[in-house]
Design an enzyme around this catalytic site. Structure first.
Site, mmCIF file in Angstrom:
data_model
loop_
_atom_site.group_PDB
_atom_site.id
_atom_site.type_symbol
_atom_site.label_atom_id
_atom_site.label_comp_id
_atom_site.label_asym_id
_atom_site.label_seq_id
_atom_site.Cartn_x
_atom_site.Cartn_y
_atom_site.Cartn_z
ATOM 1 N N LEU A 148 26.364 8.463 42.352
ATOM 2 C CA LEU A 148 26.993 7.158 42.885
ATOM 3 C C LEU A 148 28.400 6.809 42.550
ATOM 4 O O LEU A 148 28.691 6.130 41.455
ATOM 5 C CB LEU A 148 26.058 6.085 41.611
ATOM 6 C CG LEU A 148 25.759 4.676 42.154
ATOM 7 C CD1 LEU A 148 25.140 4.649 43.466
ATOM 8 C CD2 LEU A 148 25.461 3.923 41.316
ATOM 9 N N GLY A 149 29.033 8.002 43.176
ATOM 10 C CA GLY A 149 30.551 7.718 43.195
ATOM 11 C C GLY A 149 30.964 6.609 44.271
ATOM 12 O O GLY A 149 30.053 5.465 44.475
ATOM 13 N N ARG A 171 25.504 12.610 36.483
ATOM 14 C CA ARG A 171 25.852 13.211 35.298
ATOM 15 C C ARG A 171 25.629 12.142 34.140
ATOM 16 O O ARG A 171 25.197 12.447 32.967
ATOM 17 C CB ARG A 171 27.155 13.822 35.142
ATOM 18 C CG ARG A 171 27.006 15.101 35.971
ATOM 19 C CD ARG A 171 28.586 15.760 35.939
ATOM 20 N NE ARG A 171 29.405 14.903 36.788
ATOM 21 C CZ ARG A 171 30.651 15.295 36.954
ATOM 22 N NH1 ARG A 171 31.013 16.421 36.580
ATOM 23 N NH2 ARG A 171 31.552 14.351 37.399
ATOM 24 N N THR A 172 25.994 11.083 34.163
ATOM 25 C CA THR A 172 25.981 9.920 33.022
ATOM 26 C C THR A 172 25.592 8.771 33.780
ATOM 27 O O THR A 172 25.624 8.232 34.677
ATOM 28 C CB THR A 172 27.287 9.725 32.405
ATOM 29 O OG1 THR A 172 28.376 9.567 33.203
ATOM 30 C CG2 THR A 172 27.624 11.123 31.499
ATOM 31 N N ARG A 228 26.938 18.284 50.731
ATOM 32 C CA ARG A 228 27.403 19.626 51.080
ATOM 33 C C ARG A 228 25.986 20.300 51.321
ATOM 34 O O ARG A 228 25.014 20.183 50.698
ATOM 35 C CB ARG A 228 28.186 20.139 50.114
ATOM 36 C CG ARG A 228 29.591 19.568 50.214
ATOM 37 C CD ARG A 228 30.302 20.363 51.316
ATOM 38 N NE ARG A 228 31.875 20.249 51.378
ATOM 39 C CZ ARG A 228 32.324 19.226 52.040
ATOM 40 N NH1 ARG A 228 31.675 18.038 52.578
ATOM 41 N NH2 ARG A 228 33.704 18.877 51.873
ATOM 42 N N GLU A 257 27.508 26.341 57.635
ATOM 43 C CA GLU A 257 28.093 25.270 58.936
ATOM 44 C C GLU A 257 28.126 26.201 60.168
ATOM 45 O O GLU A 257 28.465 27.342 60.173
ATOM 46 C CB GLU A 257 29.322 24.832 58.403
ATOM 47 C CG GLU A 257 29.302 23.680 57.234
ATOM 48 C CD GLU A 257 28.717 22.284 57.747
ATOM 49 O OE1 GLU A 257 29.358 21.837 58.316
ATOM 50 O OE2 GLU A 257 27.625 21.877 57.326
ATOM 51 N N HIS A 275 27.652 17.469 61.202
ATOM 52 C CA HIS A 275 28.664 17.197 60.107
ATOM 53 C C HIS A 275 29.611 16.001 60.656
ATOM 54 O O HIS A 275 30.963 16.472 60.565
ATOM 55 C CB HIS A 275 29.421 18.421 59.433
ATOM 56 C CG HIS A 275 29.873 18.299 58.129
ATOM 57 N ND1 HIS A 275 30.427 19.277 57.412
ATOM 58 C CD2 HIS A 275 30.105 17.221 57.387
ATOM 59 C CE1 HIS A 275 30.966 18.766 56.388
ATOM 60 N NE2 HIS A 275 30.900 17.463 56.405
#
Length: 317
Positions: A148-149, A171-172, A228, A257, A275
């Site tokens: 969730l960036g 991660r957090t 990715r 790819e 992509h």
């Protein structure tokens, strides 16, 4: 003021190459560059198109200070070596968030509503003989976002408009986010029936979505990967799609790819894209502009605009 020497690792869009030529003395690696010229290079413009940027190249660039990457992902760069050499690395964070989020929602809807298959049905003349089969739906689903960036949040904002439940894994736990957080990808998959992967590549996320996660997602589950290709165990995904372990998948990226497995191409419960997450003219121009601006800012102020988290900022010499 003498313009700094900058090495471009692979061809970039013409407008970006022109901006680099305007600001720097540019050397194109693919055209061949003599060692005495490489010894003067202080900056590098890199991209995933150039393939891996590794320590053996850094060793040929003793004056190198900064690497500006064309893209938000930078797993093409050997960050261990870059950090060890004190190099500054930047990416194009922020300017592609909305474009990738748009594409993600499009891919999700195309996968669930089987839009490419429906178009083929019409083009093949089959509509004359009967209606296209009923498709699954986004209605009533719970969507889990892995990562969730900036892009993940942009995806979540769009999904809010579809009135679906949203949860996430990172991660957090993020204190300012109201969505439920799950401590593992497997736990998130078990609570959702759509998984969207939007995390960086690299060793730490390799095969983050594996056979166990796919089993937890279940027979009505849908996997969307816009991060990715290495984030998903491709062999496990193919097996899950073939066996009905999950319902469907939409993929914009692949483990290798340009080399999509025949087994994926043969499946009718996948939507496959080459992509194109950020691949609009306006967004690629913005990415190129930010890449160039990072180099300019470094050489003028010693403070790049969007350094990656691992990099150490040091004064420019």
């Amino acid at each position: 003021m003498t313009r700094p020497d900058v090495l471009v690792a692979a061809p970039l869009p013409p407008v970006t190459m022109a901006a680099l030529d305007d600001a720097f003395v540019v050397h194109r690696l693919w055209e061949g560059v003599a060692d005495d010229v490489l010894s003067r290079v202080r900056g590098m413009a890199a991209s995933t198109l150039a393939g891996p940027v590794r320590d053996d190249l850094f060793a040929r660039l003793p004056a190198l200070e900064v690497i500006a990457n064309f893209g938000v992902g930078y797993d093409n760069i050997d960050m261990v070596a870059a950090v060890a050499r004190g190099l500054v690395v930047t990416n194009t964070a922020g300017v592609l968030d909305e474009e990738v989020a748009d594409l993600t929602i499009g891919l999700l809807l195309a996968t669930l509503r089987r839009i490419p298959a429906a178009e083929r049905f019409l083009r093949d003349g089959l509509w004359r003989d009967g209606n296209f089969p009923l498709s699954p739906s986004l209605r009533g689903r719970r969507v889990g976002i892995i990562g969730l960036g900036g892009i993940g949040k942009a995806i979540a904002r769009r999904l809010d408009g579809f009135a679906v439940d949203i949860a996430y894994h990172g991660r957090t736990r993020q204190g300012d986010v109201g969505y439920p957080w799950y401590p593992s990808v497997e736990a998130l998959a078990g609570a959702c029936d759509v998984l969207i992967a939007i995390v960086p590549g690299g060793a730490s996320t390799r095969h983050l979505v594996d056979a166990r996660v796919l089993a937890a997602l279940g027979p009505q589950g849908v996997l969307i990967n816009v991060s990715r290709g290495t984030v998903v165990d491709e062999a496990a995904l193919i097996a899950a799609l073939q066996a009905g372990t999950i319902l469907a998948s939409g993929l914009d990226v692949f483990e290798r790819e340009h080399d999509v497995p025949e087994a994926l191409l043969a499946l009718d419960n996948v939507v496959l894209l080459p992509h194109i997450g950020s691949a609009s003219a306006i967004t690629r121009q913005a990415m190129g502009r930010l890449m160039v601006d990072n180099l300019v800012a470094w050489f003028e102020t010693g403070r790049p605009l969007t350094p990656v988290p691992e990099t150490r900022i040091m004064p420019s010499s």
